[in-house]
Design a protein around this motif. Sequence first.
Motif, PDB file in Angstrom:
ATOM      1  N   VAL A   1      32.543  48.084  56.232  1.00  0.00           N
ATOM      2  CA  VAL A   1      31.663  47.103  55.604  1.00  0.00           C
ATOM      3  C   VAL A   1      32.509  45.877  55.238  1.00  0.00           C
ATOM      4  N   GLU A   2      32.290  44.796  55.969  1.00  0.00           N
ATOM      5  CA  GLU A   2      33.040  43.562  55.722  1.00  0.00           C
ATOM      6  C   GLU A   2      32.626  42.940  54.392  1.00  0.00           C
ATOM      7  N   ARG A   3      33.504  42.125  53.825  1.00  0.00           N
ATOM      8  CA  ARG A   3      33.277  41.496  52.525  1.00  0.00           C
ATOM      9  C   ARG A   3      31.950  40.736  52.482  1.00  0.00           C
ATOM     10  N   ALA A   4      31.661  39.955  53.524  1.00  0.00           N
ATOM     11  CA  ALA A   4      30.426  39.159  53.529  1.00  0.00           C
ATOM     12  C   ALA A   4      29.199  40.043  53.348  1.00  0.00           C
ATOM     13  N   LEU A   5      29.213  41.237  53.955  1.00  0.00           N
ATOM     14  CA  LEU A   5      28.063  42.129  53.849  1.00  0.00           C
ATOM     15  C   LEU A   5      27.949  42.745  52.463  1.00  0.00           C
ATOM     16  N   TYR A   6      29.043  43.292  51.918  1.00  0.00           N
ATOM     17  CA  TYR A   6      28.889  43.931  50.599  1.00  0.00           C
ATOM     18  C   TYR A   6      28.635  42.899  49.512  1.00  0.00           C
TER      19      TYR A   6
ATOM     20  N   GLN B   1      44.567  52.165  52.445  1.00  0.00           N
ATOM     21  CA  GLN B   1      45.463  51.321  53.243  1.00  0.00           C
ATOM     22  C   GLN B   1      44.635  50.432  54.154  1.00  0.00           C
ATOM     23  N   PRO B   2      44.964  49.199  54.336  1.00  0.00           N
ATOM     24  CA  PRO B   2      45.975  48.475  53.584  1.00  0.00           C
ATOM     25  C   PRO B   2      45.507  48.219  52.154  1.00  0.00           C
ATOM     26  N   ARG B   3      46.445  48.180  51.252  1.00  0.00           N
ATOM     27  CA  ARG B   3      46.122  48.055  49.816  1.00  0.00           C
ATOM     28  C   ARG B   3      45.288  46.829  49.494  1.00  0.00           C
ATOM     29  N   ALA B   4      45.527  45.727  50.170  1.00  0.00           N
ATOM     30  CA  ALA B   4      44.823  44.477  49.878  1.00  0.00           C
ATOM     31  C   ALA B   4      43.606  44.265  50.789  1.00  0.00           C
ATOM     32  N   ALA B   5      43.112  45.317  51.411  1.00  0.00           N
ATOM     33  CA  ALA B   5      41.981  45.173  52.333  1.00  0.00           C
ATOM     34  C   ALA B   5      40.780  44.562  51.621  1.00  0.00           C
ATOM     35  N   ALA B   6      40.158  43.586  52.272  1.00  0.00           N
ATOM     36  CA  ALA B   6      38.955  42.966  51.716  1.00  0.00           C
ATOM     37  C   ALA B   6      37.705  43.754  52.112  1.00  0.00           C
ATOM     38  N   TRP B   7      37.810  44.601  53.133  1.00  0.00           N
ATOM     39  CA  TRP B   7      36.668  45.372  53.595  1.00  0.00           C
ATOM     40  C   TRP B   7      36.530  46.664  52.799  1.00  0.00           C
TER      41      TRP B   7
END
Length: 184
Positions: free
Chosen positions: A72-77, A20-26
């Motif tokens: 871990v934010e999207r930019a980092l991964y 949760q949330p299902r659409a999380a970008a992190w």
Amino acid sequence: MASKATAPVRFKATLRRPAQPRAAAWRFLVLPAAASAKLPTRSMVTVEGTLAGAPFQATLEPDGEGSHWLKVERALYEAAGVEAGDTVALAIAPVAREPEPTVPADVRAALVAHPEAQATWADITPVARRDWIHWITSGKKAETSGKRLATAIDMLASGKRRACCFDRSGMYSKGAMGAPEAAE
């Protein structure tokens, strides 16, 4: 022997997608207990280091079980070239100086409206400000956060420097802090 607070901590962990949330970008990962034990505190701690070779700075949060987890934010991964399910290598160390926390707009407005509270706020450490913000905003309902903000302003105005009844480790107030649940 290197200090517990400054020695780099090296470990591997599995990157997970939150349920949760299902659409999380992190994404997130939970530190192995042995790695977490090398950090100076069971509570929130800001670290800098690398995730699969990509540099970052972030605040680890307690998982409520005596360890820590990392958002871990999207930019980092993406910079690290890793995805959920990958086992990633990390090297982290506590920062030399705690950064200033981002103050939510409602907290900032309440402080401006109450000069006595704002004076105490200006005189406390970044860690104390981070704890106040986390305590205020960690309520599950908006009503709870609103009540906590009013209480915080009253306590700060009276000179109180630390958030009341705040379990910084998450170990004694189950549910208040903890790692997210991983998606299947």
